[in-house]
Design a protein around this motif. Structure first.
Motif, PDB file in Angstrom:
ATOM      1  N   GLY A 171     -66.273  47.448 -39.279  1.00 26.79           N
ATOM      2  CA  GLY A 171     -66.694  46.573 -38.195  1.00 26.79           C
ATOM      3  C   GLY A 171     -65.570  45.664 -37.717  1.00 26.79           C
ATOM      4  O   GLY A 171     -65.481  45.341 -36.525  1.00 26.79           O
ATOM      5  N   ALA A 172     -64.694  45.259 -38.649  1.00 26.97           N
ATOM      6  CA  ALA A 172     -63.585  44.374 -38.296  1.00 26.97           C
ATOM      7  C   ALA A 172     -62.412  45.123 -37.685  1.00 26.97           C
ATOM      8  O   ALA A 172     -61.603  44.521 -36.978  1.00 26.97           O
ATOM      9  N   THR A 173     -62.321  46.423 -37.932  1.00 28.24           N
ATOM     10  CA  THR A 173     -61.205  47.208 -37.396  1.00 28.24           C
ATOM     11  C   THR A 173     -61.610  47.987 -36.147  1.00 28.24           C
ATOM     12  O   THR A 173     -60.908  47.952 -35.134  1.00 28.24           O
ATOM     13  N   ALA A 174     -62.726  48.686 -36.210  1.00 26.21           N
ATOM     14  CA  ALA A 174     -63.186  49.474 -35.058  1.00 26.21           C
ATOM     15  C   ALA A 174     -63.970  48.626 -34.063  1.00 26.21           C
ATOM     16  O   ALA A 174     -64.193  49.049 -32.924  1.00 26.21           O
ATOM     17  N   LEU A 175     -64.415  47.432 -34.497  1.00 26.43           N
ATOM     18  CA  LEU A 175     -65.210  46.523 -33.669  1.00 26.43           C
ATOM     19  C   LEU A 175     -66.543  47.140 -33.242  1.00 26.43           C
ATOM     20  O   LEU A 175     -67.123  46.761 -32.226  1.00 26.43           O
ATOM     21  N   SER A 176     -67.010  48.112 -34.029  1.00 25.74           N
ATOM     22  CA  SER A 176     -68.295  48.752 -33.747  1.00 25.74           C
ATOM     23  C   SER A 176     -68.745  49.491 -34.999  1.00 25.74           C
ATOM     24  O   SER A 176     -67.934  49.753 -35.896  1.00 25.74           O
ATOM     25  N   PRO A 177     -70.023  49.852 -35.089  1.00 23.75           N
ATOM     26  CA  PRO A 177     -70.479  50.636 -36.243  1.00 23.75           C
ATOM     27  C   PRO A 177     -69.801  52.001 -36.269  1.00 23.75           C
ATOM     28  O   PRO A 177     -69.482  52.562 -35.215  1.00 23.75           O
ATOM     29  N   THR A 178     -69.582  52.535 -37.453  1.00 20.41           N
ATOM     30  CA  THR A 178     -69.008  53.874 -37.579  1.00 20.41           C
ATOM     31  C   THR A 178     -70.077  54.835 -38.101  1.00 20.41           C
ATOM     32  O   THR A 178     -70.816  55.416 -37.332  1.00 20.41           O
ATOM     33  N   ASP A 179     -70.189  54.978 -39.422  1.00 16.59           N
ATOM     34  CA  ASP A 179     -71.194  55.911 -39.956  1.00 16.59           C
ATOM     35  C   ASP A 179     -72.477  55.219 -40.389  1.00 16.59           C
ATOM     36  O   ASP A 179     -73.457  55.863 -40.722  1.00 16.59           O
ATOM     37  N   THR A 180     -72.471  53.890 -40.405  1.00 15.55           N
ATOM     38  CA  THR A 180     -73.638  53.115 -40.834  1.00 15.55           C
ATOM     39  C   THR A 180     -74.129  52.287 -39.665  1.00 15.55           C
ATOM     40  O   THR A 180     -73.349  51.572 -39.037  1.00 15.55           O
ATOM     41  N   TYR A 181     -75.425  52.358 -39.385  1.00 11.98           N
ATOM     42  CA  TYR A 181     -75.947  51.757 -38.160  1.00 11.98           C
ATOM     43  C   TYR A 181     -76.867  50.566 -38.447  1.00 11.98           C
ATOM     44  O   TYR A 181     -77.721  50.643 -39.337  1.00 11.98           O
ATOM     45  N   PRO A 182     -76.706  49.483 -37.677  1.00  9.33           N
ATOM     46  CA  PRO A 182     -77.629  48.349 -37.795  1.00  9.33           C
ATOM     47  C   PRO A 182     -78.954  48.693 -37.135  1.00  9.33           C
ATOM     48  O   PRO A 182     -78.980  49.191 -36.001  1.00  9.33           O
ATOM     49  N   LEU A 183     -80.044  48.423 -37.822  1.00 10.26           N
ATOM     50  CA  LEU A 183     -81.359  48.784 -37.304  1.00 10.26           C
ATOM     51  C   LEU A 183     -82.148  47.587 -36.783  1.00 10.26           C
ATOM     52  O   LEU A 183     -83.008  47.751 -35.926  1.00 10.26           O
ATOM     53  N   THR A 184     -81.887  46.408 -37.317  1.00  8.82           N
ATOM     54  CA  THR A 184     -82.651  45.225 -36.930  1.00  8.82           C
ATOM     55  C   THR A 184     -81.797  44.294 -36.076  1.00  8.82           C
ATOM     56  O   THR A 184     -80.564  44.405 -36.044  1.00  8.82           O
ATOM     57  N   ARG A 185     -82.459  43.365 -35.417  1.00  6.55           N
ATOM     58  CA  ARG A 185     -81.731  42.413 -34.570  1.00  6.55           C
ATOM     59  C   ARG A 185     -80.780  41.554 -35.401  1.00  6.55           C
ATOM     60  O   ARG A 185     -79.687  41.215 -34.952  1.00  6.55           O
ATOM     61  N   LEU A 186     -81.224  41.183 -36.601  1.00 10.72           N
ATOM     62  CA  LEU A 186     -80.370  40.364 -37.460  1.00 10.72           C
ATOM     63  C   LEU A 186     -79.096  41.116 -37.840  1.00 10.72           C
ATOM     64  O   LEU A 186     -77.992  40.568 -37.785  1.00 10.72           O
ATOM     65  N   ALA A 187     -79.238  42.378 -38.221  1.00  8.90           N
ATOM     66  CA  ALA A 187     -78.071  43.186 -38.583  1.00  8.90           C
ATOM     67  C   ALA A 187     -77.138  43.359 -37.382  1.00  8.90           C
ATOM     68  O   ALA A 187     -75.911  43.273 -37.517  1.00  8.90           O
ATOM     69  N   LYS A 188     -77.721  43.587 -36.214  1.00 12.07           N
ATOM     70  CA  LYS A 188     -76.901  43.750 -35.007  1.00 12.07           C
ATOM     71  C   LYS A 188     -76.173  42.454 -34.664  1.00 12.07           C
ATOM     72  O   LYS A 188     -75.002  42.476 -34.268  1.00 12.07           O
ATOM     73  N   MET A 189     -76.851  41.324 -34.833  1.00 10.09           N
ATOM     74  CA  MET A 189     -76.236  40.033 -34.534  1.00 10.09           C
ATOM     75  C   MET A 189     -75.068  39.758 -35.483  1.00 10.09           C
ATOM     76  O   MET A 189     -73.997  39.295 -35.066  1.00 10.09           O
ATOM     77  N   LEU A 190     -75.252  40.075 -36.766  1.00 14.84           N
ATOM     78  CA  LEU A 190     -74.181  39.881 -37.736  1.00 14.84           C
ATOM     79  C   LEU A 190     -72.961  40.742 -37.401  1.00 14.84           C
ATOM     80  O   LEU A 190     -71.819  40.273 -37.449  1.00 14.84           O
ATOM     81  N   MET A 191     -73.201  42.000 -37.021  1.00 17.02           N
ATOM     82  CA  MET A 191     -72.090  42.881 -36.682  1.00 17.02           C
ATOM     83  C   MET A 191     -71.393  42.431 -35.399  1.00 17.02           C
ATOM     84  O   MET A 191     -70.165  42.547 -35.276  1.00 17.02           O
ATOM     85  N   MET A 192     -72.159  41.898 -34.452  1.00 17.45           N
ATOM     86  CA  MET A 192     -71.558  41.366 -33.234  1.00 17.45           C
ATOM     87  C   MET A 192     -70.667  40.166 -33.542  1.00 17.45           C
ATOM     88  O   MET A 192     -69.551  40.056 -33.014  1.00 17.45           O
ATOM     89  N   CYS A 193     -71.150  39.291 -34.412  1.00 19.79           N
ATOM     90  CA  CYS A 193     -70.365  38.104 -34.785  1.00 19.79           C
ATOM     91  C   CYS A 193     -69.075  38.507 -35.489  1.00 19.79           C
ATOM     92  O   CYS A 193     -68.003  37.955 -35.208  1.00 19.79           O
ATOM     93  N   GLU A 194     -69.184  39.467 -36.401  1.00 16.05           N
ATOM     94  CA  GLU A 194     -67.986  39.905 -37.118  1.00 16.05           C
ATOM     95  C   GLU A 194     -66.960  40.498 -36.156  1.00 16.05           C
ATOM     96  O   GLU A 194     -65.759  40.186 -36.236  1.00 16.05           O
ATOM     97  N   ALA A 195     -67.414  41.368 -35.256  1.00 19.00           N
ATOM     98  CA  ALA A 195     -66.501  41.995 -34.293  1.00 19.00           C
ATOM     99  C   ALA A 195     -65.867  40.950 -33.384  1.00 19.00           C
ATOM    100  O   ALA A 195     -64.663  41.018 -33.086  1.00 19.00           O
ATOM    101  N   LEU A 196     -66.661  39.977 -32.950  1.00 21.79           N
ATOM    102  CA  LEU A 196     -66.141  38.936 -32.065  1.00 21.79           C
ATOM    103  C   LEU A 196     -65.069  38.105 -32.764  1.00 21.79           C
ATOM    104  O   LEU A 196     -64.015  37.816 -32.186  1.00 21.79           O
ATOM    105  N   LEU A 197     -65.320  37.731 -34.013  1.00 19.31           N
ATOM    106  CA  LEU A 197     -64.344  36.927 -34.758  1.00 19.31           C
ATOM    107  C   LEU A 197     -63.079  37.731 -35.035  1.00 19.31           C
ATOM    108  O   LEU A 197     -61.964  37.208 -34.945  1.00 19.31           O
ATOM    109  N   SER A 198     -63.242  38.994 -35.371  1.00 21.86           N
ATOM    110  CA  SER A 198     -62.080  39.853 -35.607  1.00 21.86           C
ATOM    111  C   SER A 198     -61.259  40.025 -34.331  1.00 21.86           C
ATOM    112  O   SER A 198     -60.024  39.969 -34.357  1.00 21.86           O
ATOM    113  N   LEU A 199     -61.952  40.206 -33.219  1.00 21.19           N
ATOM    114  CA  LEU A 199     -61.274  40.353 -31.928  1.00 21.19           C
ATOM    115  C   LEU A 199     -60.546  39.069 -31.549  1.00 21.19           C
ATOM    116  O   LEU A 199     -59.431  39.107 -31.003  1.00 21.19           O
TER     117      LEU A 199
END
Length: 215
Positions: A171-199
């Motif tokens: 998530g920090a390198t590709a800035l998106s899910p690769t082989d593992t997918y977020p299913l809930t809004r909370l998981a998606k929000m966490l991945m968005m935050c991580e990608a944003l901070l990494s970017l």
């Protein structure tokens, strides 16, 4: 939980060790961050984490039977403090950028904050997915928040901390899910935050490097 059971023993030993090591690693990363991206003494976060981690280590190594709520609190509080320290570090990284003309210091801060980002979110993914490791164990490790490829095939498979660390790394390198997918809004929000901070870290580092080289 007044009487230990075999399930209690598994809860303590299996999920806790990796998470405890991850928490302490965030304290060690904070210890070596440059002074311009920390507030207060650099050892403070590690000391606070040790205070919370010691009871969990004693619980793992002895017959002391902490309740599930106590164990979860002892993990989530230092994780929350580490997250706050990380967010403050990112803010200071941005605010001190105009006065930081030392390429080595800038690169060091960026790399350490990027590693901090991966560890923090790996721990959050570990603690959030399915309500935490204990609840995942009780539910048979179904895929409530994150769907791993092994789970998608219907295989009876339990993700370990390293699997969540891999999710955080990608998530920090590709800035998106690769082989593992977020299913809930909370998981998606966490991945968005991580990608944003990494970017943010990468963009600031590149912009400043260009500015220094151009000057």
């Amino acid at each position: 939980m007044n009487h230990p059971t075999s399930n209690d023993a598994e809860e303590v030993v299996v999920p806790s060790i990796a998470a405890l090591v991850g928490i302490l690693l965030t304290g060690l990363l904070y210890l070596v961050l440059p002074p311009n991206v920390i507030i207060g003494p650099n050892w403070l976060l590690l000391v606070v984490e040790v205070v919370f981690v010691v009871p969990l280590v004693i619980d793992v190594l002895t017959a002391w039977d902490l309740s599930h709520a106590a164990r979860r609190l002892l993990v989530l509080v230092p994780l929350g403090l580490s997250t706050l320290a990380f967010v403050v570090g990112i803010a200071l990284f941005v605010l001190t950028l105009p006065s930081n003309r030392h390429a080595t210091s800038l690169l060091r801060a960026a790399v350490l904050l990027w590693l901090f980002n991966i560890l923090i979110f790996a721990l959050w993914y570990w603690e959030v997915d399915g309500g935490g490791p204990w609840k995942r164990h009780l539910s048979g490790h179904r895929a409530p928040d994150f769907l791993f490829p092994q789970q998608a095939t219907g295989e009876h498979w339990a993700p370990h901390f390293l699997d969540y660390l891999f999710v955080a790394f990608t998530g920090a390198t590709a800035l998106s899910p690769t082989d593992t997918y977020p299913l809930t809004r909370l998981a998606k929000m966490l991945m968005m935050c991580e990608a944003l901070l990494s970017l943010t870290i990468a963009a600031i580092l590149i912009a400043r490097a260009v500015n220094i080289l151009g000057g």
